[in-house]
Design an enzyme around this catalytic site. Structure first.
Site, PDB file in Angstrom:
ATOM      1  N   CYS A  61      17.130   4.753   6.521  1.00 25.62           N
ATOM      2  CA  CYS A  61      18.462   4.623   6.261  1.00 25.62           C
ATOM      3  C   CYS A  61      18.984   3.075   5.864  1.00 25.62           C
ATOM      4  CB  CYS A  61      19.624   4.809   7.402  1.00 25.62           C
ATOM      5  SG  CYS A  61      19.492   6.533   7.678  1.00 25.62           S
ATOM      6  N   TRP A  72      17.902   8.527   5.513  1.00 26.71           N
ATOM      7  CA  TRP A  72      16.839   9.478   5.679  1.00 26.71           C
ATOM      8  C   TRP A  72      17.245  10.182   6.916  1.00 26.71           C
ATOM      9  CZ3 TRP A  72      13.081   9.496   9.519  1.00 26.71           C
ATOM     10  CH2 TRP A  72      11.805   9.996   9.285  1.00 26.71           C
ATOM     11  N   GLY A  77      19.470   3.791  12.666  1.00 27.61           N
ATOM     12  CA  GLY A  77      19.166   3.822  14.072  1.00 27.61           C
ATOM     13  C   GLY A  77      19.186   5.281  14.664  1.00 27.61           C
ATOM     14  N   GLU A 134      -7.424   4.489   3.033  1.00 26.38           N
ATOM     15  CA  GLU A 134      -6.097   4.020   2.226  1.00 26.38           C
ATOM     16  C   GLU A 134      -6.175   4.755   1.005  1.00 26.38           C
ATOM     17  OE1 GLU A 134      -3.483   2.588   3.107  1.00 26.38           O
ATOM     18  OE2 GLU A 134      -2.870   1.780   1.169  1.00 26.38           O
ATOM     19  N   LYS A 170      -2.658   6.903  -0.199  1.00 27.75           N
ATOM     20  CA  LYS A 170      -1.948   6.403  -1.479  1.00 27.75           C
ATOM     21  C   LYS A 170      -1.862   7.897  -2.032  1.00 27.75           C
ATOM     22  CE  LYS A 170      -0.492   3.657  -0.613  1.00 27.75           C
ATOM     23  NZ  LYS A 170      -0.393   2.656   0.291  1.00 27.75           N
ATOM     24  N   GLU A 225       0.619  10.467  -0.681  1.00 29.41           N
ATOM     25  CA  GLU A 225       1.991   9.857  -0.544  1.00 29.41           C
ATOM     26  C   GLU A 225       2.632   9.962  -2.020  1.00 29.41           C
ATOM     27  OE1 GLU A 225       1.736   5.727   0.800  1.00 29.41           O
ATOM     28  OE2 GLU A 225       3.834   5.875   1.266  1.00 29.41           O
ATOM     29  N   HIS A 251     -20.799  16.537   8.881  1.00 31.56           N
ATOM     30  CA  HIS A 251     -20.568  17.239  10.347  1.00 31.56           C
ATOM     31  C   HIS A 251     -19.270  18.200  10.278  1.00 31.56           C
ATOM     32  CE1 HIS A 251     -23.726  14.615  12.003  1.00 31.56           C
ATOM     33  NE2 HIS A 251     -23.016  13.457  11.292  1.00 31.56           N
ATOM     34  N   LYS A 305      10.869   3.607   3.431  1.00 24.05           N
ATOM     35  CA  LYS A 305       9.969   2.411   3.351  1.00 24.05           C
ATOM     36  C   LYS A 305       9.696   1.951   4.878  1.00 24.05           C
ATOM     37  CE  LYS A 305       7.805  -0.791   1.326  1.00 24.05           C
ATOM     38  NZ  LYS A 305       6.275  -0.599   0.836  1.00 24.05           N
TER      39      LYS A 305
HETATM   40  C1  F6R Z   1       2.128   3.738   3.157  1.00 18.82           C
HETATM   41  C2  F6R Z   1       3.035   3.177   3.801  1.00 18.82           C
HETATM   42  C3  F6R Z   1       2.976   3.171   5.470  1.00 18.82           C
HETATM   43  C4  F6R Z   1       3.403   1.940   6.078  1.00 18.82           C
HETATM   44  C5  F6R Z   1       3.593   2.345   7.675  1.00 18.82           C
HETATM   45  C6  F6R Z   1       3.985   0.871   8.378  1.00 18.82           C
HETATM   46  O1  F6R Z   1       2.173   3.270   1.877  1.00 18.82           O
HETATM   47  O2  F6R Z   1       3.566   2.221   3.212  1.00 18.82           O
HETATM   48  O3  F6R Z   1       1.982   3.889   5.692  1.00 18.82           O
HETATM   49  O4  F6R Z   1       2.167   1.128   5.865  1.00 18.82           O
HETATM   50  O5  F6R Z   1       4.694   3.107   7.578  1.00 18.82           O
HETATM   51  O6  F6R Z   1       4.886   0.264   7.956  1.00 18.82           O
HETATM   52  P1  F6R Z   1       4.838  -1.422   8.253  1.00 18.82           P
HETATM   53  O7  F6R Z   1       3.670  -1.995   7.609  1.00 18.82           O
HETATM   54  O8  F6R Z   1       6.265  -2.015   7.606  1.00 18.82           O
HETATM   55  O9  F6R Z   1       4.903  -1.630   9.668  1.00 18.82           O
END
Ligand code: F6R
Length: 594
Positions: free
Chosen positions: A2, A71, A98, A467, A471, A474, A490, A589
């Site tokens: 949010c 969100w 929150g 990773e 990506k 996502e 395995h 984010k």
């Molecule tokens: C994936 C992504 C998330 C963040 C995770 C932690 O692309 O962005 O997996 O890495 O939510 O976020 P931070 O680093 O802000 O604690």
């Protein structure tokens, strides 16, 4: 999760609220809404994106207002659940980021007292509590209401005829932007960069009363003085700058990010961290704590510490940390978080701090909650990362981890010199990948037809496989699993077939021969293989169906170049599939809920 904004000042509020909200959409985008204060409070909201909201808004004359991009946590995305929420009279409007943990109990109590609540959200109790406590002074009513609330909040409150905004924060980020006869409120700095770079960071427990020309911050009922700070991020940093998406812009910024982040550390007169001075104990091992992409950076960090410093390192998911034993004396604790607002990471840090431990954080957002909680911050210089998928912040975290490991390194001085020289070459090597993306675009086109993919790597590149898979999931909505190449046999071999491509990270290091064997085993199960190899590789070309080459670099730095190649692969695959790359479904984010 949010984004909230507020405006009060000499200009019309509505267009400013919309432009600030548009810059905050990375925090959540399943609904949006604004409320402005005219002769009465007018609310416009729906389960639509900010640009769609802007199209349906009538023009309203008002110089104060609040806005929200959501969100969803409590209740599905819908008009009724969208913010702002109002009290019974419709005179008080609130936006909130929150979670109110005791909302059910407060809701029942308010209904018993005659309040009518219409949404499924936790937030809606707030305007009703403020209404209940209002006796002619809005800030006193807000402070009284918040005494009843358990949970986390950043809120902006607007009331008809008051000529002010009242804001408060606890465990959710909130900043005030200082203007000339106008002031702003936002969850995050990029929201206000078009208007000002003068910022006041609020602390937990702060409330503030904001008018056109004054900002009064209060804590515990008394007024406190807050220093205004100038942020170094520019408007351009928070814009797409001609790129189609923030993700590709941020991928392309990585040579600069590496240079800036390394430059910051190289310029330091002191060691990047002095664990002994911090905790009074000699460093015996390291504990990393993080989530998501930051967790993958931590896994690379573990390898670097063990390889270069020759002490043990362990990595824990922050969301699991409550179940684990607290570290012993002599453990250097490093949390990693881009946003510095991830609830799971903050909770793990609080647990450690509560037990008297010293915590260091690697963080990209100056004055974030994590940075204020930590005993020391290692800043990364990635600049604002707007795309939901982390790219440049991951690379910047790796730079911090390389520097940390190198500063404690037990390797001899000439080897150390060679490593530092190779580290300085990284921006150029990354640029080479960016300049030669055509092959990756072809591979992405090929990959975009599939629904299941494996990424395999070993050693230092096992986290890179994790990773790469994250990506792709996502942004391209393809089911992808990151696997240690040796582990695939395995059980998961059962899933290999001509319909399941495998991306094999096979740049040269001590696991190279084993990777060759893994690729042969995969090919024998008919899976198409896309291999990531170093330029001039002579072994893998004839085994793999497609090959992505990356420039030659000391093996220890291969996670950087390999990750950049896989970021491009995910981006272009998502593009071929027509996905909303910067704002993937169901995500936001910074994840400020547990
Ligand atoms: C994936 C992504 C998330 C963040 C995770 C932690 O692309 O962005 O997996 O890495 O939510 O976020 P931070 O680093 O802000 O604690």
């Amino acid at each position: 999760m949010c984004g909230i904004v507020g405006y009060i000042g000499k200009n019309q509020a509505q267009p400013i609220l919309i432009s600030c909200l548009a810059r905050l959409e990375y925090r959540g985008y399943d609904s949006s809404g604004i409320a402005v204060a005219g002769d009465r409070i007018k609310v416009f909201k729906d389960s639509i994106r900010v640009n769609e909201l802007a199209k349906v808004l009538p023009e309203i004359e008002a110089t104060a207002g609040i806005g929200h991009t959501r969100w969803a946590t409590h209740g599905e995305p819908s008009r009724i659940n969208a913010h702002p929420h109002c009290d019974c009279t419709g005179d008080i409007a609130v936006v909130h980021n929150g979670v109110i943990n005791n909302f059910q109990q407060l809701r029942e109590q308010l209904i018993a007292e005659g309040h009518q609540l219409v949404s499924e959200t936790d937030t809606e109790v707030l305007p009703h509590l403020i209404e209940k406590h209002y006796q002619g002074n809005l800030e006193t009513a807000v402070e009284a209401a918040l005494l009843e609330v358990k949970g986390s909040y950043a809120i902006v409150v607007l009331k008809k005829d008051e000529g002010k905004l009242v804001v408060a924060r606890k465990d959710s980020p909130l900043i005030i932007g200082v203007g000339d006869r106008e002031n702003f409120v936002a969850s995050d700095v990029p929201a206000i960069l078009d208007y000002t770079n003068r910022v006041i960071y609020l602390d937990d427990g702060d409330t503030a009363v904001i008018t056109e020309d004054a900002i009064k911050v209060r804590h515990g009922g008394a007024e406190v003085t807050k220093q205004e700070q100038q942020v170094s991020w520019s408007v351009e940093d928070a814009q797409k700058g001609g790129y189609e998406h923030f993700m590709i812009k941020e991928i392309h910024e990585q040579p600069k990010v590496i240079r800036d982040t390394l430059g910051e550390y190289i310029a330091l007169a002191e060691p990047i961290v002095d664990f002994k001075a911090l905790s009074g104990e000699p460093l015996e091992d390291i504990l990393f704590i993080a989530c998501g992409t930051s967790y993958h950076a931590a896994l690379v960090g573990k390898y670097l510490i063990e390889e270069l410093v020759s002490i043990p390192a362990r990595v824990e998911l922050a969301s699991e940390f409550n179940s684990y034993h607290l570290p012993l004396r002599g453990t250097g604790i490093v949390a990693i978080t881009q946003s510095g607002e991830t609830a799971d990471t903050l909770n793990a840090m609080k647990r450690l701090k509560g037990a008297g431990k010293k915590v260091i954080v690697i963080n990209n957002v100056v004055s974030s909650s994590a940075s204020r909680l930590a005993d020391q911050t290692i800043n990364t210089m990635a600049g604002p990362e707007i795309s939901v998928a982390a790219t440049k912040s991951f690379t910047a975290q790796l730079m911090a981890l390389y520097w940390l490991a190198l500063s404690y390194s037990k390797v001899d001085i000439s080897q150390l010199d060679n490593l530092v020289t190779a580290l300085r070459q990284l921006p150029r090597k990354v640029q080479e990948i960016l300049d030669n993306e055509a092959v990756i675009v072809e591979c992405a086109k090929y990959l975009s037809k599939y629904e299941n993919v494996f990424f395999i790597g070993r050693g230092l590149n096992f986290p890179v496989a994790l990773e790469g898979a994250l990506k792709l999931k996502e942004v391209a909505y393809i089911h992808a699993e990151g696997y240690s190449a040796g582990e695939l046999k395995h059980g998961s071999f059962a899933l290999l077939s001509a319909d399941t491509p495998v991306i094999a990270i096979a740049t040269p290091d001590r696991t190279y021969e084993a990777m060759l064997t893994s690729i042969k085993e995969v090919k024998a199960r008919k899976s198409p293989v896309i291999a990531l190899v170093e330029e001039d590789d002579v072994n893998i070309g004839e085994l793999a169906d497609m090959v992505i080459t990356v420039p030659r670099i000391d093996a220890i730095f291969s996670p950087v170049v390999n990750s950049v190649a896989l970021q491009l692969l995910a981006y272009y695959t998502a593009k071929h599939r027509g996905c909303p790359i910067d704002t993937p479904r169901n995500l936001a984010k910074s994840v400020t809920v547990e």
